[in-house]
Design a protein around this motif. Structure first.
Motif, PDB file in Angstrom:
ATOM      1  N   GLY A 143       0.826  -1.201   0.000  1.00 30.42           N
ATOM      2  CA  GLY A 143       0.000   0.000   0.000  1.00 30.42           C
ATOM      3  C   GLY A 143       0.858   1.246   0.000  1.00 30.42           C
ATOM      4  N   SER A 144       0.310   2.322  -0.564  1.00 32.47           N
ATOM      5  CA  SER A 144       1.033   3.595  -0.592  1.00 32.47           C
ATOM      6  C   SER A 144       0.235   4.651   0.154  1.00 32.47           C
ATOM      7  CB  SER A 144       1.229   4.062  -2.035  1.00 32.47           C
ATOM      8  OG  SER A 144       1.994   3.121  -2.731  1.00 32.47           O
ATOM      9  N   ALA A 145       0.930   5.475   0.874  1.00 32.01           N
ATOM     10  CA  ALA A 145       0.262   6.552   1.618  1.00 32.01           C
ATOM     11  C   ALA A 145      -0.126   7.664   0.648  1.00 32.01           C
ATOM     12  CB  ALA A 145       1.192   7.084   2.699  1.00 32.01           C
ATOM     13  N   PRO A 146      -1.307   8.285   0.853  1.00 32.60           N
ATOM     14  CA  PRO A 146      -1.683   9.415   0.003  1.00 32.60           C
ATOM     15  C   PRO A 146      -0.791  10.630   0.275  1.00 32.60           C
ATOM     16  CG  PRO A 146      -3.231   9.175   1.825  1.00 32.60           C
ATOM     17  CD  PRO A 146      -2.284   8.005   1.898  1.00 32.60           C
ATOM     18  N   MET A 147      -0.877  11.622  -0.596  1.00 40.45           N
ATOM     19  CA  MET A 147      -0.140  12.877  -0.367  1.00 40.45           C
ATOM     20  C   MET A 147      -0.511  13.447   1.006  1.00 40.45           C
ATOM     21  SD  MET A 147       1.936  13.801  -2.736  1.00 40.45           S
ATOM     22  CE  MET A 147       2.096  15.592  -2.644  1.00 40.45           C
ATOM     23  N   PRO A 148       0.438  14.067   1.671  1.00 43.47           N
ATOM     24  CA  PRO A 148       0.183  14.546   3.046  1.00 43.47           C
ATOM     25  C   PRO A 148      -0.613  15.844   3.083  1.00 43.47           C
ATOM     26  CG  PRO A 148       2.427  15.030   2.402  1.00 43.47           C
ATOM     27  CD  PRO A 148       1.838  14.258   1.260  1.00 43.47           C
ATOM     28  N   LEU A 149      -1.810  15.807   2.519  1.00 40.38           N
ATOM     29  CA  LEU A 149      -2.601  17.041   2.454  1.00 40.38           C
ATOM     30  C   LEU A 149      -3.110  17.480   3.821  1.00 40.38           C
ATOM     31  CD1 LEU A 149      -4.666  16.287  -0.777  1.00 40.38           C
ATOM     32  CD2 LEU A 149      -2.610  17.676  -0.554  1.00 40.38           C
ATOM     33  N   GLU A 150      -3.100  16.545   4.789  1.00 41.75           N
ATOM     34  CA  GLU A 150      -3.630  16.921   6.111  1.00 41.75           C
ATOM     35  C   GLU A 150      -2.863  18.094   6.723  1.00 41.75           C
ATOM     36  OE1 GLU A 150      -1.975  14.171   5.405  1.00 41.75           O
ATOM     37  OE2 GLU A 150      -0.924  13.251   7.106  1.00 41.75           O
ATOM     38  N   THR A 151      -1.568  18.185   6.371  1.00 36.60           N
ATOM     39  CA  THR A 151      -0.783  19.271   6.975  1.00 36.60           C
ATOM     40  C   THR A 151      -1.101  20.617   6.330  1.00 36.60           C
ATOM     41  OG1 THR A 151       1.039  18.824   5.466  1.00 36.60           O
ATOM     42  CG2 THR A 151       1.129  17.765   7.628  1.00 36.60           C
ATOM     43  N   MET A 152      -1.820  20.579   5.204  1.00 40.35           N
ATOM     44  CA  MET A 152      -2.229  21.836   4.571  1.00 40.35           C
ATOM     45  C   MET A 152      -3.674  22.183   4.949  1.00 40.35           C
ATOM     46  SD  MET A 152      -0.618  21.219   0.821  1.00 40.35           S
ATOM     47  CE  MET A 152       1.091  20.728   0.607  1.00 40.35           C
ATOM     48  N   HIS A 153      -4.334  21.269   5.628  1.00 40.08           N
ATOM     49  CA  HIS A 153      -5.738  21.475   5.983  1.00 40.08           C
ATOM     50  C   HIS A 153      -5.878  21.869   7.453  1.00 40.08           C
ATOM     51  CE1 HIS A 153     -10.052  20.885   5.310  1.00 40.08           C
ATOM     52  NE2 HIS A 153     -10.106  20.246   6.459  1.00 40.08           N
ATOM     53  N   TRP A 154      -5.061  21.227   8.279  1.00 37.92           N
ATOM     54  CA  TRP A 154      -5.052  21.562   9.695  1.00 37.92           C
ATOM     55  C   TRP A 154      -3.680  22.109  10.067  1.00 37.92           C
ATOM     56  CZ3 TRP A 154      -7.173  16.625   8.325  1.00 37.92           C
ATOM     57  CH2 TRP A 154      -8.560  16.513   8.548  1.00 37.92           C
ATOM     58  N   SER A 155      -3.638  22.876  11.132  1.00 42.63           N
ATOM     59  CA  SER A 155      -2.350  23.253  11.709  1.00 42.63           C
ATOM     60  C   SER A 155      -2.023  22.167  12.730  1.00 42.63           C
ATOM     61  CB  SER A 155      -2.479  24.628  12.386  1.00 42.63           C
ATOM     62  OG  SER A 155      -1.267  24.976  13.014  1.00 42.63           O
ATOM     63  N   MET A 156      -0.963  21.395  12.441  1.00 40.09           N
ATOM     64  CA  MET A 156      -0.692  20.194  13.236  1.00 40.09           C
ATOM     65  C   MET A 156       0.647  20.329  13.956  1.00 40.09           C
ATOM     66  SD  MET A 156      -2.155  17.323  10.541  1.00 40.09           S
ATOM     67  CE  MET A 156      -2.340  15.998  11.730  1.00 40.09           C
ATOM     68  N   HIS A 157       0.607  20.415  15.258  1.00 41.72           N
ATOM     69  CA  HIS A 157       1.836  20.631  16.034  1.00 41.72           C
ATOM     70  C   HIS A 157       1.796  19.862  17.348  1.00 41.72           C
ATOM     71  CE1 HIS A 157       3.224  24.114  13.616  1.00 41.72           C
ATOM     72  NE2 HIS A 157       1.933  24.246  13.392  1.00 41.72           N
ATOM     73  N   SER A 158       2.945  19.406  17.740  1.00 41.33           N
ATOM     74  CA  SER A 158       3.116  18.896  19.097  1.00 41.33           C
ATOM     75  C   SER A 158       3.598  20.029  19.991  1.00 41.33           C
ATOM     76  CB  SER A 158       4.144  17.762  19.116  1.00 41.33           C
ATOM     77  OG  SER A 158       3.561  16.582  18.624  1.00 41.33           O
ATOM     78  N   HIS A 159       3.336  19.885  21.284  1.00 39.62           N
ATOM     79  CA  HIS A 159       3.782  20.904  22.232  1.00 39.62           C
ATOM     80  C   HIS A 159       4.311  20.263  23.498  1.00 39.62           C
ATOM     81  CE1 HIS A 159       1.119  23.398  19.696  1.00 39.62           C
ATOM     82  NE2 HIS A 159       2.053  24.298  19.924  1.00 39.62           N
ATOM     83  N   GLY A 160       4.992  21.077  24.257  1.00 40.50           N
ATOM     84  CA  GLY A 160       5.451  20.617  25.558  1.00 40.50           C
ATOM     85  C   GLY A 160       5.641  21.805  26.478  1.00 40.50           C
ATOM     86  N   ALA A 161       5.478  21.547  27.755  1.00 37.91           N
ATOM     87  CA  ALA A 161       5.764  22.561  28.766  1.00 37.91           C
ATOM     88  C   ALA A 161       7.006  22.078  29.508  1.00 37.91           C
ATOM     89  CB  ALA A 161       4.582  22.699  29.721  1.00 37.91           C
ATOM     90  N   MET A 162       8.068  22.874  29.402  1.00 41.86           N
ATOM     91  CA  MET A 162       9.356  22.445  29.947  1.00 41.86           C
ATOM     92  C   MET A 162       9.636  23.199  31.250  1.00 41.86           C
ATOM     93  SD  MET A 162      10.002  20.424  27.506  1.00 41.86           S
ATOM     94  CE  MET A 162      11.316  19.981  26.405  1.00 41.86           C
TER      95      MET A 162
END
Lengths: 173, 779
Positions: free
Chosen positions: B625-644
């Protein structure tokens, strides 16, 4: 007479420039001993010679005639891991695994130094015959073994679990 | 960069802009991740279990084979000579003594090296891998101090090293640009940097005017030095030609990219180059395609011998890029309530003309805080130096230093708790793109972290706590790193007649625990016990073009396996036929469970994989199987965060800083394996402690040469520098990411430097804005 590596007598190299590390890795294909800097700065090449930890990159092979060298391959094997090797797995004391053999060999040698009462920079009582196996002592004594993945906490946990109780008992005696 | 390249970049930029707009406007359901991965709902599988590494027994025995440990019959050893000038030409080169030295097989210089195509610069094509696109030993030009100018092959490494020392080279030196200050201050010396074809610049409103009018403002300049990755395994390759095919045992984060790029350089078909890299001794962005693999392959062809090239530690510094220094100006304007009215983050960083990107330090600021106005810009200028390159969290690692220290400075001016200031400026959508966040729980991470760390015990007054010689303080900062998924993901699942599965994917293991976490995911995906799944990776012949970079490998592999699983279910249903309890069902009506397939709403209709394959007389069944183009990153703002959170003790007499406690509280989606994840978080944080307190690539601006090119002179955190590091996480799945998981490999280094610096300020009352914060700066 050659050098004894993990119990086997091995011929010394003809070329006197060959380091003990390169004899192990290139000559004997014992590549568990790692080359990280070849300058004595990272500890990845640590092996035990007659029970003492040394940096094999700073050792010429021909200097070790008649001496007994133990590498990571001699500490444990697939069927019977050394307790410290098992503890490294349990405590995730590594990521990439490249500094790991050096960390393990170094810790095995380091514990003998503690048992002999050899003080370190953080030892409060230089005259003490038994030195507690505290985190501070372990960290200080293992600081010659670099780890770039950042497995330091797991390495300390593995060493403390394997040897902590034992040296505390000795300290109490 | 040539005009053609600039044109290409511009076209790439326009195409991306069009695709982004379309992806933004499309309905959620059309996006990858529009329907949450079904594994997110499943709570009692292998995902989330602290499974020990499957390759642990190999690694603790030293039995995991690294690139320089593959022995090939008849192998010769390579040693490199490096230029000692920054720019000019080789006027004369005398190799006679080297050629006559014992054991020497070949001395290669620009005079006899085979003609090679230029290395494809990383990001210039889907599979371009080279960190530097300078011609490799093709002419007499010298482009940086440390560029390889000769290669010696000999029977042993000792012979090669000695012969290399006998080579005599005369240079004609030309004036070189080696000072950031000189070049950046010259008229026209700088231009706006670009990254992936887009300018590193963002503007919302008139930030300069808003700053001028702000009730409260902070305007500061932070400087960070160059850094080197310093993976403990130096770069190495063992390689051989068999006829016109090239076999490379490499240490790389990009097997498929390397195979394609080597083929381009040597004028071969991609299928003629085979790259394996089952274990990588640390990468952090540095283990890509550099000159050494190419030079070794060229020499192997000339000599007709297999070759091992293992760079010395100095060699790594000479030819593999590092992180560039930055000079960043952050200005924050706020109203009386502490709401930001202006965020300005501008600065300058050097790069070479042959490397892919300037250090993009504005990236963390793009989605950090709500503000009426924002102005971000990376100016870049060109130096004649070794390439700059990607190093763990390029942009975020050093960008958060300036931004998050400035936030701390603003909080103090406002008399606000620094956590409260951040919460007040929490954005409800992406401040620049306007896209919705896929999942953002930074406030929850701060609250959990503050409670666990005992933040309420911190005095807001600097220098308020002293224990003997030691000044004690606490600081915090936000960590952030985006979710990435790059195009090209693919994977194959092969089921055998015993119901065991093998996942084949051209992914990489450099300490992340790839095979372990992906086996957990695949076991849940397939409804198999963990022991029944193996993951094969690290080989360019396997499916997928998957970079171990940008913290994207888990998502890329995870989605590829999901797609392969869908294909596999279809194939299984076809194979099951009319005699199966599954007869007549479509793929959407079944799920994998208990080593077989069952109907979703009628679990009694079940047949095991072994039974399906057995009845069909098949020994195995494979699906890709092949993954589709990563359009999700153009549709949502997708970020991880942390409090250090950091506690330091600074010696009032010597200025020495010791980090006594550290806590990272993360919001990175679902955590697949708490044991290996905790290690990755800690690893990033520890590299961040180095960034804060000791790491610095010292660059001689007179000669353009790195001075501290050893592990004795470039200081890394050692055991004694690393306290117990506490890590916790929200474990809230991201509904739009495969498995609900965002990447975790890089975020730990972000925010850490600022948390340490802010703690040092709280302890001492001293703001050090020039990193690393060594003791001389605190005396």
């Amino acid at each position: 007479m050659g050098v004894i590596v993990n119990g086997t007598d091995v011929e010394l190299p003809d070329d006197p420039r060959v380091s003990l590390l390169d004899l192990l890795r290139e000559g004997l294909h014992l590549s568990g001993t790692k080359k990280g800097c070849d300058q004595g700065a990272c500890g990845a090449c640590t092996v035990l010679v007659d029970g003492q930890r040394i940096l094999s990159c700073l050792a010429l092979a021909v200097q070790y005639e008649g001496r007994s060298v133990t590498t990571i391959e001699g500490l444990g094997d697939e069927g019977a891991l050394h307790p410290l090797q098992q503890a490294f797995i349990e405590h995730d004391g590594f990521q990439c695994g490249y500094c790991t053999p050096g960390q393990i060999c170094s810790a095995v040698g380091m514990i003998e130094e503690l048992r002999r009462g050899v003080p370190s920079h953080v030892t409060a009582d230089l005259a003490a015959t038994a030195i507690p196996c505290s985190r501070d002592e372990l960290r200080e004594r293992m600081s010659g073994n670099l780890c770039r993945c950042g497995a330091h906490n797991g390495i300390m946990d593995a060493i403390a679990e394997t040897y902590g109780a034992e040296t505390h008992r000795e300290a109490a005696e | 960069m040539s005009i053609v390249d600039k044109g290409k970049e511009a076209v790439q930029g326009v195409a991306q802009a069009v695709m982004k707009k379309a992806a933004e406007l499309a309905p959620d359901s059309l996006m990858p991740g529009g329907r949450p991965d079904p594994l997110i709902r499943r709570q009692h599988g292998h995902i989330g279990k602290p499974v020990s590494r499957v390759d642990g027994p190999l690694k603790v025995r030293g039995a995991a084979p690294f690139a320089a440990e593959v022995a090939l019959d008849g192998m010769a050893y390579a040693a490199l000579a490096y230029s000692t000038i920054a720019k000019g030409r080789i006027a004369a080169i005398d190799t006679a003594a080297a050629e006559a030295a014992p054991g020497v097989v070949l001395v290669m210089t620009h005079r006899n090296a085979p003609r090679l195509n230029p290395p494809p610069r990383f990001l210039s094509g889907d599979k371009a891998a080279a960190g530097d696109d300078s011609p490799i030993m093709q002419d007499d030009r010298v482009r940086w101090n440390g560029e390889p100018v000769a290669l010696v092959l000999a029977e042993t490494q000792e012979q090669a090293d000695h012969a290399r020392s006998l080579i005599r080279i005369a240079y004609e030196e030309e004036p070189a640009a080696t000072s950031l200050a000189t070049v950046s201050q010259a008229a026209g010396g700088c231009e706006v940097g670009t990254f992936m074809g887009e300018p590193l610049r963002a503007v919302v409103g008139d930030a300069d005017a808003a700053l001028a009018a702000a009730a409260h403002k902070v305007e500061v300049v932070y400087r960070t030095p160059g850094h080197n990755h310093n993976a403990i395994e130096p770069h190495a390759a063992t390689l051989a030609w068999r006829g016109d095919e090239l076999f490379v045992h490499d240490a790389t984060q990009a097997v498929a990219h390397t195979a394609w790029s080597m083929a381009q350089i040597f004028g071969l078909e991609e299928s003629q180059v085979h790259v394996t890299s089952p274990f990588v001794g640390g990468g952090f962005g540095a283990k890509g395609l550099w000159q050494h693999q190419v030079l070794a392959a060229a020499a192997a062809r000339l000599a007709g011998r297999p070759v091992r090239i293992a760079l010395s530690r100095e060699g790594v510094y000479r030819i593999v890029g590092g992180r560039s220094p930055t000079e960043q100006r952050v200005a924050l304007g706020a109203d009386a309530d502490g709401r930001l009215t202006a965020i300005i983050h501008r600065g300058v960083t050097p790069k070479t003309r042959h490397s892919p990107m300037p250090e993009p330090f504005i990236l963390p600021t793009q989605s950090a805080y709500a503000s009426e106005t924002i102005a971000l810009e990376v100016q870049t200028c060109y130096l004649d130096m070794v390439a700059n390159t990607f190093m763990r969290a390029p942009g975020e690692a050093v960008g958060t230093v300036a931004l998050e220290c400035a936030m701390d400075e603003l909080a103090e001016q406002l008399g606000l708790d620094p956590i409260e200031l951040r919460i007040r400026n929490e954005p409800d959508k992406d401040p620049i793109s306007g896209r919705p966040f896929s999942s953002r729980n930074i406030v929850a991470a701060y609250r959990a972290g503050a409670e666990r760390f005992g933040w309420d015990r911190r005095s807001p007054t600097p220098r308020a706590r002293r224990e003997g010689e030691w000044l004690v303080g606490m600081g915090c900062a936000t960590a952030t790193y985006p979710y990435h998924r790059m195009p090209g993901g693919a994977a194959r699942i092969t089921l055998d007649a015993d119901g065991r599965a093998r996942v084949d994917v051209a992914a990489h293991e450099m300490g992340m625990g790839t095979a372990t976490a992906q086996a957990q995911v695949a076991a849940d995906r397939l409804g198999l016990p963990l022991e029944a799944v193996t993951v094969r990776y690290g080989d360019s012949s396997l499916p997928g073009v998957i970079l171990a970079g940008g913290s994207q490998q888990t998502a890329s592999v995870g989605l590829s396996v999901m797609m392969a699983h869908q294909e596999l279910v279809g194939e299984l249903l076809k194979l099951a036929g009319n005699d199966s309890p599954l007869a007549g069902l479509r793929a959407e009506e079944v799920e994998s469970a208990d080593a077989g397939l069952r109907k979703l709403d009628e679990p009694g209709r079940f047949e095991s994989y072994a039974s399906i394959l057995g009845r069909a007389g098949r020994s195995e069944l494979a699906a890709e199987g092949s993954a589709p183009m990563p359009l999700e990153t153009m549709h949502w703002s997708m970020h991880s965060h942390g409090a250090m959170f950091c506690e330091v003790r600074v010696n009032a007499v010597t200025g020495e800083t010791r980090v006594s406690r550290f806590l990272g509280s993360f919001d990175c989606g679902r955590i697949l394996n708490p044991k290996t994840a905790a290690s990755q978080f800690r690893g990033g944080i520890i590299m961040g402690l180095g960034l804060a307190l000791m790491e610095e690539t010292q660059f001689d601006e007179r000669k353009g040469r790195i001075m501290n090119r050893t592990l004795a002179d470039y200081h890394l955190p050692v055991h004694r520098d690393v306290p117990e590091i506490d890590v916790i996480w929200t474990d809230i799945p991201d509904p739009h990411a495969p498995m609900g998981a965002r990447g975790i490999g890089e975020i730990g280094i972000t925010g850490t430097g600022a948390a340490v610096a802010n703690a040092i300020y709280n302890a001492t009352g001293r703001r050090v804005r020039d990193f690393p914060i060594t003791l001389d700066k605190l005396l």
